[in-house]
Write a protein that holds these residues in place. Structure first.
Motif, PDB file in Angstrom:
ATOM      1  N   GLN A 147       5.884  -4.075  -5.440  1.00  0.00           N
ATOM      2  CA  GLN A 147       5.155  -4.716  -6.513  1.00  0.00           C
ATOM      3  C   GLN A 147       4.444  -3.604  -7.288  1.00  0.00           C
ATOM      4  OE1 GLN A 147       2.105  -7.428  -5.225  1.00  0.00           O
ATOM      5  NE2 GLN A 147       1.957  -8.377  -7.235  1.00  0.00           N
ATOM      6  N   TYR A 148       4.489  -3.654  -8.615  1.00  0.00           N
ATOM      7  CA  TYR A 148       3.913  -2.617  -9.464  1.00  0.00           C
ATOM      8  C   TYR A 148       2.749  -3.185 -10.269  1.00  0.00           C
ATOM      9  CZ  TYR A 148       8.111   0.111  -8.546  1.00  0.00           C
ATOM     10  OH  TYR A 148       9.126   0.815  -7.942  1.00  0.00           O
ATOM     11  N   PHE A 149       1.746  -2.335 -10.496  1.00  0.00           N
ATOM     12  CA  PHE A 149       0.598  -2.700 -11.307  1.00  0.00           C
ATOM     13  C   PHE A 149       0.318  -1.583 -12.296  1.00  0.00           C
ATOM     14  CE2 PHE A 149       0.066  -4.918  -7.348  1.00  0.00           C
ATOM     15  CZ  PHE A 149      -0.458  -6.152  -7.708  1.00  0.00           C
ATOM     16  N   MET A 150       0.169  -1.939 -13.565  1.00  0.00           N
ATOM     17  CA  MET A 150      -0.294  -0.996 -14.572  1.00  0.00           C
ATOM     18  C   MET A 150      -1.772  -1.311 -14.788  1.00  0.00           C
ATOM     19  SD  MET A 150       0.737  -0.442 -18.581  1.00  0.00           S
ATOM     20  CE  MET A 150       2.461  -0.218 -18.216  1.00  0.00           C
ATOM     21  N   VAL A 151      -2.639  -0.339 -14.492  1.00  0.00           N
ATOM     22  CA  VAL A 151      -4.077  -0.577 -14.538  1.00  0.00           C
ATOM     23  C   VAL A 151      -4.774   0.481 -15.388  1.00  0.00           C
ATOM     24  CG1 VAL A 151      -4.082  -1.711 -12.282  1.00  0.00           C
ATOM     25  CG2 VAL A 151      -4.510   0.737 -12.411  1.00  0.00           C
ATOM     26  N   LEU A 152      -5.967   0.138 -15.877  1.00  0.00           N
ATOM     27  CA  LEU A 152      -6.807   1.065 -16.624  1.00  0.00           C
ATOM     28  C   LEU A 152      -8.105   1.272 -15.863  1.00  0.00           C
ATOM     29  CD1 LEU A 152      -6.497  -0.260 -20.294  1.00  0.00           C
ATOM     30  CD2 LEU A 152      -5.291   1.658 -19.250  1.00  0.00           C
ATOM     31  N   ASP A 153      -8.580   2.524 -15.856  1.00  0.00           N
ATOM     32  CA  ASP A 153      -9.873   2.785 -15.227  1.00  0.00           C
ATOM     33  C   ASP A 153     -10.973   2.743 -16.277  1.00  0.00           C
ATOM     34  OD1 ASP A 153      -9.921   5.223 -16.561  1.00  0.00           O
ATOM     35  OD2 ASP A 153      -9.663   6.441 -14.764  1.00  0.00           O
ATOM     36  N   GLU A 154     -12.214   3.031 -15.873  1.00  0.00           N
ATOM     37  CA  GLU A 154     -13.354   2.915 -16.771  1.00  0.00           C
ATOM     38  C   GLU A 154     -13.343   3.940 -17.902  1.00  0.00           C
ATOM     39  OE1 GLU A 154     -16.834   3.299 -14.370  1.00  0.00           O
ATOM     40  OE2 GLU A 154     -16.008   5.001 -13.292  1.00  0.00           O
ATOM     41  N   LEU A 155     -12.540   5.004 -17.786  1.00  0.00           N
ATOM     42  CA  LEU A 155     -12.415   5.996 -18.855  1.00  0.00           C
ATOM     43  C   LEU A 155     -11.241   5.713 -19.785  1.00  0.00           C
ATOM     44  CD1 LEU A 155     -13.073   9.235 -16.772  1.00  0.00           C
ATOM     45  CD2 LEU A 155     -14.688   7.972 -18.213  1.00  0.00           C
ATOM     46  N   GLY A 156     -10.482   4.654 -19.483  1.00  0.00           N
ATOM     47  CA  GLY A 156      -9.311   4.320 -20.281  1.00  0.00           C
ATOM     48  C   GLY A 156      -8.042   4.995 -19.807  1.00  0.00           C
ATOM     49  N   ASP A 157      -8.107   5.705 -18.672  1.00  0.00           N
ATOM     50  CA  ASP A 157      -6.912   6.330 -18.100  1.00  0.00           C
ATOM     51  C   ASP A 157      -6.006   5.249 -17.529  1.00  0.00           C
ATOM     52  OD1 ASP A 157      -8.116   8.745 -18.709  1.00  0.00           O
ATOM     53  OD2 ASP A 157      -8.902   9.027 -16.690  1.00  0.00           O
ATOM     54  N   MET A 158      -4.692   5.444 -17.659  1.00  0.00           N
ATOM     55  CA  MET A 158      -3.731   4.455 -17.193  1.00  0.00           C
ATOM     56  C   MET A 158      -3.018   4.956 -15.938  1.00  0.00           C
ATOM     57  SD  MET A 158      -0.494   2.717 -19.130  1.00  0.00           S
ATOM     58  CE  MET A 158       0.407   4.242 -19.221  1.00  0.00           C
ATOM     59  N   TYR A 159      -2.851   4.063 -14.993  1.00  0.00           N
ATOM     60  CA  TYR A 159      -2.149   4.347 -13.739  1.00  0.00           C
ATOM     61  C   TYR A 159      -1.077   3.292 -13.535  1.00  0.00           C
ATOM     62  CZ  TYR A 159      -6.459   6.889 -12.597  1.00  0.00           C
ATOM     63  OH  TYR A 159      -7.532   7.735 -12.601  1.00  0.00           O
ATOM     64  N   ILE A 160       0.019   3.693 -12.905  1.00  0.00           N
ATOM     65  CA  ILE A 160       0.966   2.717 -12.377  1.00  0.00           C
ATOM     66  C   ILE A 160       0.937   2.877 -10.868  1.00  0.00           C
ATOM     67  CG2 ILE A 160       3.361   1.960 -12.213  1.00  0.00           C
ATOM     68  CD1 ILE A 160       3.694   2.661 -15.126  1.00  0.00           C
ATOM     69  N   LEU A 161       0.592   1.798 -10.199  1.00  0.00           N
ATOM     70  CA  LEU A 161       0.480   1.768  -8.743  1.00  0.00           C
ATOM     71  C   LEU A 161       1.618   0.943  -8.178  1.00  0.00           C
ATOM     72  CD1 LEU A 161      -3.339   0.991  -8.594  1.00  0.00           C
ATOM     73  CD2 LEU A 161      -2.220   3.238  -8.587  1.00  0.00           C
ATOM     74  N   ARG A 162       2.144   1.381  -7.043  1.00  0.00           N
ATOM     75  CA  ARG A 162       3.270   0.685  -6.410  1.00  0.00           C
ATOM     76  C   ARG A 162       2.879   0.302  -4.985  1.00  0.00           C
ATOM     77  NH1 ARG A 162       8.825   3.785  -5.825  1.00  0.00           N
ATOM     78  NH2 ARG A 162       7.638   4.977  -4.323  1.00  0.00           N
ATOM     79  N   ARG A 163       3.097  -0.957  -4.658  1.00  0.00           N
ATOM     80  CA  ARG A 163       2.824  -1.461  -3.316  1.00  0.00           C
ATOM     81  C   ARG A 163       4.144  -1.741  -2.615  1.00  0.00           C
ATOM     82  NH1 ARG A 163       1.820  -7.229  -1.939  1.00  0.00           N
ATOM     83  NH2 ARG A 163       1.455  -7.176   0.292  1.00  0.00           N
ATOM     84  N   ASP A 164       4.331  -1.130  -1.459  1.00  0.00           N
ATOM     85  CA  ASP A 164       5.536  -1.336  -0.654  1.00  0.00           C
ATOM     86  C   ASP A 164       5.318  -2.553   0.241  1.00  0.00           C
ATOM     87  OD1 ASP A 164       7.319  -1.143   1.717  1.00  0.00           O
ATOM     88  OD2 ASP A 164       7.950   0.725   0.749  1.00  0.00           O
ATOM     89  N   PHE A 165       6.171  -3.569   0.108  1.00  0.00           N
ATOM     90  CA  PHE A 165       6.022  -4.797   0.891  1.00  0.00           C
ATOM     91  C   PHE A 165       6.240  -4.568   2.384  1.00  0.00           C
ATOM     92  CE2 PHE A 165       7.440  -7.021  -3.152  1.00  0.00           C
ATOM     93  CZ  PHE A 165       6.165  -7.426  -3.485  1.00  0.00           C
ATOM     94  N   HIS A 166       7.202  -3.723   2.734  1.00  0.00           N
ATOM     95  CA  HIS A 166       7.565  -3.525   4.137  1.00  0.00           C
ATOM     96  C   HIS A 166       6.582  -2.616   4.872  1.00  0.00           C
ATOM     97  CE1 HIS A 166      11.233  -5.682   3.358  1.00  0.00           C
ATOM     98  NE2 HIS A 166      11.534  -4.838   2.380  1.00  0.00           N
ATOM     99  N   LEU A 167       6.184  -1.527   4.240  1.00  0.00           N
ATOM    100  CA  LEU A 167       5.287  -0.565   4.887  1.00  0.00           C
ATOM    101  C   LEU A 167       3.812  -0.889   4.666  1.00  0.00           C
ATOM    102  CD1 LEU A 167       7.142   2.750   4.003  1.00  0.00           C
ATOM    103  CD2 LEU A 167       7.270   1.424   6.122  1.00  0.00           C
ATOM    104  N   GLU A 168       3.546  -1.811   3.742  1.00  0.00           N
ATOM    105  CA  GLU A 168       2.167  -2.180   3.400  1.00  0.00           C
ATOM    106  C   GLU A 168       1.334  -0.974   3.001  1.00  0.00           C
ATOM    107  OE1 GLU A 168       0.446  -4.989   2.814  1.00  0.00           O
ATOM    108  OE2 GLU A 168       2.365  -6.006   2.958  1.00  0.00           O
ATOM    109  N   ASN A 169       1.887  -0.096   2.151  1.00  0.00           N
ATOM    110  CA  ASN A 169       1.113   1.022   1.642  1.00  0.00           C
ATOM    111  C   ASN A 169       1.188   1.046   0.117  1.00  0.00           C
ATOM    112  OD1 ASN A 169       3.754   1.905   1.435  1.00  0.00           O
ATOM    113  ND2 ASN A 169       3.276   4.008   1.957  1.00  0.00           N
ATOM    114  N   TRP A 170       0.280   1.806  -0.480  1.00  0.00           N
ATOM    115  CA  TRP A 170       0.184   1.936  -1.927  1.00  0.00           C
ATOM    116  C   TRP A 170       0.485   3.370  -2.323  1.00  0.00           C
ATOM    117  CZ3 TRP A 170      -1.232  -1.967  -5.388  1.00  0.00           C
ATOM    118  CH2 TRP A 170      -1.628  -3.167  -4.800  1.00  0.00           C
ATOM    119  N   GLU A 171       1.035   3.520  -3.532  1.00  0.00           N
ATOM    120  CA  GLU A 171       1.368   4.845  -4.049  1.00  0.00           C
ATOM    121  C   GLU A 171       1.115   4.850  -5.554  1.00  0.00           C
ATOM    122  OE1 GLU A 171       5.275   7.745  -4.055  1.00  0.00           O
ATOM    123  OE2 GLU A 171       5.500   5.647  -3.561  1.00  0.00           O
ATOM    124  N   MET A 172       0.550   5.949  -6.062  1.00  0.00           N
ATOM    125  CA  MET A 172       0.402   6.108  -7.500  1.00  0.00           C
ATOM    126  C   MET A 172       1.688   6.746  -8.010  1.00  0.00           C
ATOM    127  SD  MET A 172      -2.417   8.110  -9.811  1.00  0.00           S
ATOM    128  CE  MET A 172      -2.018   9.705  -9.157  1.00  0.00           C
TER     129      MET A 172
END
Length: 71
Positions: A17-42
């Motif tokens: 599952q992927y998320f495109m998010v913005l932080d408080e400075l307006g920086d953009m990140y794409i985060l990826r969540r692995d369903f099987h391993l239950e971990n997150w990666e930028m």
């Protein structure tokens, strides 16, 4: 620590599952969540503050590449 202020988009693939998010400075990140391993990666980061290089093929600076000296 990065404080996420907004989720711009989200989407699914087969295993992630992927998320495109913005932080408080307006920086953009794409985060990826692995369903099987239950971990997150930028997977991507963009501050929007990168230097913009301009190409001029007639320029001899620097080293004849035609890039502005600010690059």
């Amino acid at each position: 620590m990065v404080r996420i202020m907004d989720i711009q988009d989200r989407w699914f693939s087969t295993d992630h599952q992927y998320f495109m998010v913005l932080d408080e400075l307006g920086d953009m990140y794409i985060l990826r969540r692995d369903f099987h391993l239950e971990n997150w990666e930028m997977t991507m980061f963009d501050s929007g503050r990168a230097a913009v290089c301009q190409f001029n093929p007639l320029s001899r600076e620097p080293e004849g590449l035609g890039l502005s000296p600010k690059c």
